[in-house]
Scaffold this motif. Sequence first.
Motif, PDB file in Angstrom:
ATOM      1  N   GLN A  36      -3.589  44.546 110.085  1.00  0.00           N
ATOM      2  CA  GLN A  36      -3.109  43.992 109.034  1.00  0.00           C
ATOM      3  C   GLN A  36      -2.696  43.900 107.935  1.00  0.00           C
ATOM      4  OE1 GLN A  36      -0.514  42.620 111.164  1.00  0.00           O
ATOM      5  NE2 GLN A  36      -1.324  43.387 113.115  1.00  0.00           N
ATOM      6  N   GLN A  37      -1.807  44.172 107.243  1.00  0.00           N
ATOM      7  CA  GLN A  37      -1.918  43.579 106.153  1.00  0.00           C
ATOM      8  C   GLN A  37      -1.955  42.403 105.443  1.00  0.00           C
ATOM      9  OE1 GLN A  37       1.587  45.236 104.446  1.00  0.00           O
ATOM     10  NE2 GLN A  37       1.618  47.423 104.406  1.00  0.00           N
ATOM     11  N   GLU A  38      -2.780  42.607 103.930  1.00  0.00           N
ATOM     12  CA  GLU A  38      -3.402  41.156 103.375  1.00  0.00           C
ATOM     13  C   GLU A  38      -2.142  39.894 103.871  1.00  0.00           C
ATOM     14  OE1 GLU A  38      -5.797  41.003 100.325  1.00  0.00           O
ATOM     15  OE2 GLU A  38      -7.736  41.756 101.591  1.00  0.00           O
ATOM     16  N   GLU A  39      -0.949  40.753 103.323  1.00  0.00           N
ATOM     17  CA  GLU A  39       0.330  39.178 103.398  1.00  0.00           C
ATOM     18  C   GLU A  39       0.948  38.635 104.976  1.00  0.00           C
ATOM     19  OE1 GLU A  39       2.255  43.155 102.266  1.00  0.00           O
ATOM     20  OE2 GLU A  39       0.899  42.542 101.815  1.00  0.00           O
ATOM     21  N   ASN A  40       0.463  39.278 105.564  1.00  0.00           N
ATOM     22  CA  ASN A  40       0.641  39.361 106.992  1.00  0.00           C
ATOM     23  C   ASN A  40       0.041  38.571 108.209  1.00  0.00           C
ATOM     24  OD1 ASN A  40       2.851  41.077 106.966  1.00  0.00           O
ATOM     25  ND2 ASN A  40       1.863  42.768 108.019  1.00  0.00           N
ATOM     26  N   LEU A  41      -1.941  37.576 106.787  1.00  0.00           N
ATOM     27  CA  LEU A  41      -2.384  37.479 108.172  1.00  0.00           C
ATOM     28  C   LEU A  41      -2.554  35.630 106.870  1.00  0.00           C
ATOM     29  CD1 LEU A  41      -5.237  39.579 108.164  1.00  0.00           C
ATOM     30  CD2 LEU A  41      -3.316  38.845 110.494  1.00  0.00           C
ATOM     31  N   GLY A  42      -1.849  34.667 108.030  1.00  0.00           N
ATOM     32  CA  GLY A  42      -2.411  33.094 106.429  1.00  0.00           C
ATOM     33  C   GLY A  42      -3.575  32.397 107.886  1.00  0.00           C
ATOM     34  N   GLU A  61      -1.379  29.438 103.514  1.00  0.00           N
ATOM     35  CA  GLU A  61      -1.570  30.354 102.843  1.00  0.00           C
ATOM     36  C   GLU A  61      -1.342  32.091 103.759  1.00  0.00           C
ATOM     37  OE1 GLU A  61      -3.666  29.691  99.136  1.00  0.00           O
ATOM     38  OE2 GLU A  61      -3.826  28.036 100.156  1.00  0.00           O
ATOM     39  N   THR A  62      -1.229  33.082 103.106  1.00  0.00           N
ATOM     40  CA  THR A  62      -1.681  33.959 103.346  1.00  0.00           C
ATOM     41  C   THR A  62      -2.843  34.600 102.608  1.00  0.00           C
ATOM     42  OG1 THR A  62      -0.926  35.503 101.352  1.00  0.00           O
ATOM     43  CG2 THR A  62       0.754  35.374 102.815  1.00  0.00           C
ATOM     44  N   VAL A  63      -3.639  35.643 103.707  1.00  0.00           N
ATOM     45  CA  VAL A  63      -4.686  36.128 102.594  1.00  0.00           C
ATOM     46  C   VAL A  63      -4.887  36.498 101.371  1.00  0.00           C
ATOM     47  CG1 VAL A  63      -6.558  37.760 103.615  1.00  0.00           C
ATOM     48  CG2 VAL A  63      -5.786  36.365 105.004  1.00  0.00           C
ATOM     49  N   GLU A  64      -4.029  37.360 101.382  1.00  0.00           N
ATOM     50  CA  GLU A  64      -3.752  38.070 100.176  1.00  0.00           C
ATOM     51  C   GLU A  64      -3.459  36.687  99.462  1.00  0.00           C
ATOM     52  OE1 GLU A  64      -0.735  41.416  98.297  1.00  0.00           O
ATOM     53  OE2 GLU A  64       0.070  39.280  98.895  1.00  0.00           O
ATOM     54  N   GLU A  65      -2.846  35.478  99.500  1.00  0.00           N
ATOM     55  CA  GLU A  65      -2.745  34.866  98.493  1.00  0.00           C
ATOM     56  C   GLU A  65      -4.180  34.284  98.225  1.00  0.00           C
ATOM     57  OE1 GLU A  65       1.784  32.265  98.818  1.00  0.00           O
ATOM     58  OE2 GLU A  65       0.020  32.091 101.032  1.00  0.00           O
ATOM     59  N   PHE A 115     -10.552  43.823 118.388  1.00  0.00           N
ATOM     60  CA  PHE A 115     -10.601  44.236 116.824  1.00  0.00           C
ATOM     61  C   PHE A 115      -9.575  43.552 115.888  1.00  0.00           C
ATOM     62  CE2 PHE A 115     -11.704  43.657 112.327  1.00  0.00           C
ATOM     63  CZ  PHE A 115     -12.376  42.981 111.605  1.00  0.00           C
ATOM     64  N   GLU A 116      -8.812  42.665 115.366  1.00  0.00           N
ATOM     65  CA  GLU A 116      -7.463  42.700 114.494  1.00  0.00           C
ATOM     66  C   GLU A 116      -8.392  41.516 113.208  1.00  0.00           C
ATOM     67  OE1 GLU A 116      -3.377  41.798 114.748  1.00  0.00           O
ATOM     68  OE2 GLU A 116      -4.661  41.719 116.671  1.00  0.00           O
ATOM     69  N   GLY A 117      -7.382  42.298 112.662  1.00  0.00           N
ATOM     70  CA  GLY A 117      -8.049  41.893 110.571  1.00  0.00           C
ATOM     71  C   GLY A 117      -7.337  43.061 109.720  1.00  0.00           C
ATOM     72  N   THR A 118      -7.892  42.728 108.507  1.00  0.00           N
ATOM     73  CA  THR A 118      -6.606  43.331 107.488  1.00  0.00           C
ATOM     74  C   THR A 118      -7.986  44.615 107.837  1.00  0.00           C
ATOM     75  OG1 THR A 118      -9.464  42.770 105.781  1.00  0.00           O
ATOM     76  CG2 THR A 118      -6.805  41.790 105.817  1.00  0.00           C
ATOM     77  N   SER A 119      -7.280  45.040 106.586  1.00  0.00           N
ATOM     78  CA  SER A 119      -7.504  47.495 106.700  1.00  0.00           C
ATOM     79  C   SER A 119      -8.796  46.553 106.075  1.00  0.00           C
ATOM     80  CB  SER A 119      -6.542  47.579 105.011  1.00  0.00           C
ATOM     81  OG  SER A 119      -5.754  47.420 106.201  1.00  0.00           O
ATOM     82  N   LEU A 120      -9.892  48.710 106.704  1.00  0.00           N
ATOM     83  CA  LEU A 120     -11.142  48.624 107.009  1.00  0.00           C
ATOM     84  C   LEU A 120     -10.505  49.790 106.259  1.00  0.00           C
ATOM     85  CD1 LEU A 120     -12.213  47.063 109.814  1.00  0.00           C
ATOM     86  CD2 LEU A 120     -12.786  46.332 108.270  1.00  0.00           C
ATOM     87  N   LYS A 121     -12.196  50.327 105.774  1.00  0.00           N
ATOM     88  CA  LYS A 121     -12.831  51.297 104.982  1.00  0.00           C
ATOM     89  C   LYS A 121     -12.546  52.312 107.004  1.00  0.00           C
ATOM     90  CE  LYS A 121     -13.826  50.449 101.154  1.00  0.00           C
ATOM     91  NZ  LYS A 121     -14.872  50.169  99.551  1.00  0.00           N
ATOM     92  N   LYS A 122     -12.685  54.023 106.319  1.00  0.00           N
ATOM     93  CA  LYS A 122     -13.389  54.612 108.149  1.00  0.00           C
ATOM     94  C   LYS A 122     -14.651  53.971 108.569  1.00  0.00           C
ATOM     95  CE  LYS A 122     -13.139  59.645 110.016  1.00  0.00           C
ATOM     96  NZ  LYS A 122     -12.687  61.034 109.216  1.00  0.00           N
ATOM     97  N   GLU A 123     -15.583  54.232 107.250  1.00  0.00           N
ATOM     98  CA  GLU A 123     -17.138  54.163 107.434  1.00  0.00           C
ATOM     99  C   GLU A 123     -16.980  52.359 108.144  1.00  0.00           C
ATOM    100  OE1 GLU A 123     -20.853  55.478 108.947  1.00  0.00           O
ATOM    101  OE2 GLU A 123     -19.058  56.300 107.674  1.00  0.00           O
ATOM    102  N   GLN A 124     -16.333  51.748 108.011  1.00  0.00           N
ATOM    103  CA  GLN A 124     -16.459  50.477 108.600  1.00  0.00           C
ATOM    104  C   GLN A 124     -16.113  50.213 109.730  1.00  0.00           C
ATOM    105  OE1 GLN A 124     -13.256  48.111 105.451  1.00  0.00           O
ATOM    106  NE2 GLN A 124     -15.868  46.955 105.008  1.00  0.00           N
TER     107      GLN A 124
END
Length: 65
Positions: free
Chosen positions: A45-51, A55-59, A6-15
């Motif tokens: 991945q940090q949100e600015e590293n995914l687009g 546009e980045t996910v952060e944007e 699974f590859e995506g933005t940061s998740l919480k430990k419980e997730q």
Amino acid sequence: MPVITFEGTSLKKEQKKELVSAFTKAAAEITSTPPQFFSVVIREQQEENLGFAGETVEELKNGSG
């Protein structure tokens, strides 16, 4: 030994725990393979590293794209 990635933005430990459990359970049921044979890898991945669409996910989340 099957590997689920699974590859995506940061998740919480419980997730992460929930994803590992759900992926393993579903894959074991669908393939009739014992759960202990599965490995799950979570790559964050940090949100600015995914687009998407230029546009980045952060944007996209900030509405500033």
